[in-house]
Design a protein around this motif. Sequence first.
Motif, PDB file in Angstrom:
ATOM      1  N   GLY A 130       0.800  -1.221   0.000  1.00 42.05           N
ATOM      2  CA  GLY A 130       0.000   0.000   0.000  1.00 42.05           C
ATOM      3  C   GLY A 130       0.828   1.265   0.000  1.00 42.05           C
ATOM      4  N   LEU A 131       1.984   1.236  -0.689  1.00 41.59           N
ATOM      5  CA  LEU A 131       2.875   2.392  -0.705  1.00 41.59           C
ATOM      6  C   LEU A 131       2.579   3.304  -1.890  1.00 41.59           C
ATOM      7  CD1 LEU A 131       6.307   0.665   0.041  1.00 41.59           C
ATOM      8  CD2 LEU A 131       4.861   1.944   1.637  1.00 41.59           C
ATOM      9  N   ALA A 132       2.541   4.595  -1.646  1.00 37.07           N
ATOM     10  CA  ALA A 132       2.500   5.547  -2.753  1.00 37.07           C
ATOM     11  C   ALA A 132       3.820   5.422  -3.502  1.00 37.07           C
ATOM     12  CB  ALA A 132       2.324   6.969  -2.229  1.00 37.07           C
ATOM     13  N   ALA A 133       3.804   5.690  -4.807  1.00 37.38           N
ATOM     14  CA  ALA A 133       5.024   5.481  -5.589  1.00 37.38           C
ATOM     15  C   ALA A 133       5.135   6.471  -6.730  1.00 37.38           C
ATOM     16  CB  ALA A 133       5.067   4.054  -6.133  1.00 37.38           C
ATOM     17  N   VAL A 134       6.375   6.782  -7.068  1.00 38.07           N
ATOM     18  CA  VAL A 134       6.711   7.551  -8.263  1.00 38.07           C
ATOM     19  C   VAL A 134       7.545   6.620  -9.131  1.00 38.07           C
ATOM     20  CG1 VAL A 134       7.981   9.515  -9.215  1.00 38.07           C
ATOM     21  CG2 VAL A 134       6.706   9.775  -7.066  1.00 38.07           C
ATOM     22  N   TRP A 135       7.048   6.279 -10.304  1.00 38.95           N
ATOM     23  CA  TRP A 135       7.783   5.406 -11.214  1.00 38.95           C
ATOM     24  C   TRP A 135       8.238   6.216 -12.424  1.00 38.95           C
ATOM     25  CZ3 TRP A 135       9.130   1.502  -8.571  1.00 38.95           C
ATOM     26  CH2 TRP A 135       8.262   0.857  -7.687  1.00 38.95           C
ATOM     27  N   LEU A 136       9.540   6.395 -12.532  1.00 41.61           N
ATOM     28  CA  LEU A 136      10.143   7.114 -13.652  1.00 41.61           C
ATOM     29  C   LEU A 136      10.472   6.113 -14.747  1.00 41.61           C
ATOM     30  CD1 LEU A 136      12.652   9.169 -11.456  1.00 41.61           C
ATOM     31  CD2 LEU A 136      10.391   9.922 -12.246  1.00 41.61           C
ATOM     32  N   THR A 137      10.018   6.360 -15.946  1.00 39.56           N
ATOM     33  CA  THR A 137      10.198   5.467 -17.097  1.00 39.56           C
ATOM     34  C   THR A 137       9.953   4.008 -16.717  1.00 39.56           C
ATOM     35  OG1 THR A 137      12.614   5.195 -16.800  1.00 39.56           O
ATOM     36  CG2 THR A 137      11.857   7.056 -18.143  1.00 39.56           C
ATOM     37  N   PRO A 138       8.759   3.690 -16.187  1.00 42.71           N
ATOM     38  CA  PRO A 138       8.453   2.315 -15.796  1.00 42.71           C
ATOM     39  C   PRO A 138       8.385   1.384 -17.003  1.00 42.71           C
ATOM     40  CG  PRO A 138       6.464   3.638 -15.821  1.00 42.71           C
ATOM     41  CD  PRO A 138       7.609   4.596 -16.028  1.00 42.71           C
ATOM     42  N   LEU A 139       8.551   0.102 -16.747  1.00 48.21           N
ATOM     43  CA  LEU A 139       8.541  -0.903 -17.811  1.00 48.21           C
ATOM     44  C   LEU A 139       7.101  -1.343 -18.082  1.00 48.21           C
ATOM     45  CD1 LEU A 139      11.639  -3.036 -16.722  1.00 48.21           C
ATOM     46  CD2 LEU A 139      11.542  -0.993 -18.183  1.00 48.21           C
ATOM     47  N   GLY A 160       7.077   9.276 -18.217  1.00 46.05           N
ATOM     48  CA  GLY A 160       7.727   8.634 -19.359  1.00 46.05           C
ATOM     49  C   GLY A 160       7.682   9.514 -20.587  1.00 46.05           C
ATOM     50  N   GLY A 161       8.325   9.033 -21.650  1.00 48.58           N
ATOM     51  CA  GLY A 161       8.385   9.785 -22.892  1.00 48.58           C
ATOM     52  C   GLY A 161       7.898   8.971 -24.068  1.00 48.58           C
ATOM     53  N   THR A 162       7.408   9.656 -25.084  1.00 47.41           N
ATOM     54  CA  THR A 162       6.824   8.952 -26.229  1.00 47.41           C
ATOM     55  C   THR A 162       7.861   8.230 -27.079  1.00 47.41           C
ATOM     56  OG1 THR A 162       6.938  10.952 -27.605  1.00 47.41           O
ATOM     57  CG2 THR A 162       4.914  10.596 -26.343  1.00 47.41           C
ATOM     58  N   ALA A 163       9.155   8.548 -26.925  1.00 51.94           N
ATOM     59  CA  ALA A 163      10.195   7.858 -27.681  1.00 51.94           C
ATOM     60  C   ALA A 163      10.796   6.695 -26.895  1.00 51.94           C
ATOM     61  CB  ALA A 163      11.304   8.839 -28.077  1.00 51.94           C
ATOM     62  N   ASP A 164      10.226   6.382 -25.759  1.00 58.31           N
ATOM     63  CA  ASP A 164      10.697   5.271 -24.928  1.00 58.31           C
ATOM     64  C   ASP A 164       9.945   4.005 -25.340  1.00 58.31           C
ATOM     65  OD1 ASP A 164      11.348   3.441 -22.974  1.00 58.31           O
ATOM     66  OD2 ASP A 164      10.837   4.736 -21.283  1.00 58.31           O
ATOM     67  N   PRO A 165      10.640   2.962 -25.817  1.00 61.59           N
ATOM     68  CA  PRO A 165       9.952   1.751 -26.251  1.00 61.59           C
ATOM     69  C   PRO A 165       9.258   1.002 -25.115  1.00 61.59           C
ATOM     70  CG  PRO A 165      12.314   1.388 -26.186  1.00 61.59           C
ATOM     71  CD  PRO A 165      12.099   2.861 -25.987  1.00 61.59           C
ATOM     72  N   PHE A 166       9.619   1.303 -23.873  1.00 60.85           N
ATOM     73  CA  PHE A 166       9.009   0.622 -22.732  1.00 60.85           C
ATOM     74  C   PHE A 166       7.818   1.390 -22.168  1.00 60.85           C
ATOM     75  CE2 PHE A 166      13.702  -0.273 -22.358  1.00 60.85           C
ATOM     76  CZ  PHE A 166      13.635  -1.504 -22.981  1.00 60.85           C
ATOM     77  N   VAL A 179      -0.048  11.369 -14.379  1.00 63.43           N
ATOM     78  CA  VAL A 179       0.842  10.968 -15.474  1.00 63.43           C
ATOM     79  C   VAL A 179       1.552  12.193 -16.044  1.00 63.43           C
ATOM     80  CG1 VAL A 179       0.988   9.951 -17.790  1.00 63.43           C
ATOM     81  CG2 VAL A 179      -0.590   8.979 -16.104  1.00 63.43           C
ATOM     82  N   LEU A 180       2.858  12.082 -16.230  1.00 68.01           N
ATOM     83  CA  LEU A 180       3.610  13.092 -16.983  1.00 68.01           C
ATOM     84  C   LEU A 180       4.197  12.386 -18.198  1.00 68.01           C
ATOM     85  CD1 LEU A 180       4.926  15.819 -17.517  1.00 68.01           C
ATOM     86  CD2 LEU A 180       6.855  15.082 -16.073  1.00 68.01           C
ATOM     87  N   GLU A 181       3.686  12.729 -19.382  1.00 64.83           N
ATOM     88  CA  GLU A 181       4.191  12.159 -20.628  1.00 64.83           C
ATOM     89  C   GLU A 181       4.864  13.278 -21.421  1.00 64.83           C
ATOM     90  OE1 GLU A 181       2.336   8.998 -23.482  1.00 64.83           O
ATOM     91  OE2 GLU A 181       1.565  10.969 -24.074  1.00 64.83           O
ATOM     92  N   VAL A 182       6.117  13.067 -21.780  1.00 65.12           N
ATOM     93  CA  VAL A 182       6.890  14.087 -22.486  1.00 65.12           C
ATOM     94  C   VAL A 182       7.100  13.664 -23.941  1.00 65.12           C
ATOM     95  CG1 VAL A 182       9.063  15.353 -22.567  1.00 65.12           C
ATOM     96  CG2 VAL A 182       8.063  14.730 -20.349  1.00 65.12           C
ATOM     97  N   PRO A 183       6.620  14.458 -24.893  1.00 62.59           N
ATOM     98  CA  PRO A 183       6.814  14.130 -26.308  1.00 62.59           C
ATOM     99  C   PRO A 183       8.301  14.012 -26.653  1.00 62.59           C
ATOM    100  CG  PRO A 183       5.158  15.842 -26.062  1.00 62.59           C
ATOM    101  CD  PRO A 183       5.795  15.665 -24.720  1.00 62.59           C
ATOM    102  N   ASP A 184       8.640  12.972 -27.391  1.00 67.73           N
ATOM    103  CA  ASP A 184       9.990  12.757 -27.939  1.00 67.73           C
ATOM    104  C   ASP A 184      11.040  12.377 -26.900  1.00 67.73           C
ATOM    105  OD1 ASP A 184       9.045  13.446 -30.496  1.00 67.73           O
ATOM    106  OD2 ASP A 184       9.364  15.576 -30.086  1.00 67.73           O
ATOM    107  N   ALA A 185      10.673  12.265 -25.631  1.00 67.10           N
ATOM    108  CA  ALA A 185      11.658  11.885 -24.609  1.00 67.10           C
ATOM    109  C   ALA A 185      11.904  10.389 -24.676  1.00 67.10           C
ATOM    110  CB  ALA A 185      11.179  12.283 -23.224  1.00 67.10           C
ATOM    111  N   HIS A 186      13.184   9.981 -24.572  1.00 66.38           N
ATOM    112  CA  HIS A 186      13.497   8.552 -24.591  1.00 66.38           C
ATOM    113  C   HIS A 186      13.621   8.021 -23.166  1.00 66.38           C
ATOM    114  CE1 HIS A 186      17.599   9.472 -23.553  1.00 66.38           C
ATOM    115  NE2 HIS A 186      17.938   9.919 -24.753  1.00 66.38           N
ATOM    116  N   HIS A 187      14.170   6.822 -23.013  1.00 61.97           N
ATOM    117  CA  HIS A 187      14.172   6.155 -21.708  1.00 61.97           C
ATOM    118  C   HIS A 187      14.984   6.911 -20.659  1.00 61.97           C
ATOM    119  CE1 HIS A 187      13.052   2.713 -19.366  1.00 61.97           C
ATOM    120  NE2 HIS A 187      14.295   2.434 -19.045  1.00 61.97           N
ATOM    121  N   GLY A 188      15.899   7.767 -21.086  1.00 61.45           N
ATOM    122  CA  GLY A 188      16.653   8.585 -20.144  1.00 61.45           C
ATOM    123  C   GLY A 188      16.001   9.939 -19.898  1.00 61.45           C
ATOM    124  N   MET A 189      14.796  10.151 -20.472  1.00 62.03           N
ATOM    125  CA  MET A 189      14.043  11.407 -20.363  1.00 62.03           C
ATOM    126  C   MET A 189      14.804  12.585 -20.966  1.00 62.03           C
ATOM    127  SD  MET A 189      11.105  10.593 -19.368  1.00 62.03           S
ATOM    128  CE  MET A 189      10.363  12.208 -19.148  1.00 62.03           C
TER     129      MET A 189
END
Length: 216
Positions: A130-139, A160-166, A179-189
């Motif tokens: 039951g933990l609140a969580a922040v997941w950066l570029t989750p799989l 996450g970013g739209t250029a991240d395949p995951f 949700v924070l979705e960044v256009p063109d950001a890859h897995h490293g944001m």
Amino acid sequence: MRSPPIRGHILPTLPSTDFPSWGIGAGGYREGRRKEIGHGGPARGAHPRPGYDTRYPLFAYTGEALRRTGFDVHEITWTAPERFAPDRDGPAAAAGWVVGQVEQALGERTDLLVGKSLGSLAAPLAAGRGLAAVWLTPLLHRPEVVEALARATAPVLLVGGTADPFWDGAVARRLTPHVLEVPDAHHGMLVPGPLARSAEVLGRVCTAVEEFVQIS
């Protein structure tokens, strides 16, 4: 009366050679808040990119954002087994190893778990506790991660970013309103073009985290 500090944890990264086709690493930290802010125990997290540990910008600034909102931040470090290879051993082995690493750091009271990339394999653990969580570029291509996020009862922020395949923005928005979705950001944001654009993305991530912890 002052409440006990809120805590969180930061986890380390793994070399990309350990993930021949995933191309990710993992890391994280734990964080804790001060009583007067009205928050509780440690947070933990994990991240991508070979050699991208808790000293790198995405974690360093996220950690600072949490400190400035009252968290007590504690880093978590880990060392991958010599022959740790998720592609060979299967995703269950990788998930089991990550959960084992995070569980060891959850001995103290924890309020927030922060993770990046491979660290999101600890989502079932966060959901179960039951933990609140922040997941950066989750799989989000991993069924066990999506299933855990779907059953989470505490607030979850997905970045996450739209250029991240995951990353899958539609799935993320179905799982949580945060949700924070960044256009063109890859897995490293990071995004293409002048580096200042990527710095702006880093600022957006910090703002999203600051706003999230105020309502979570």
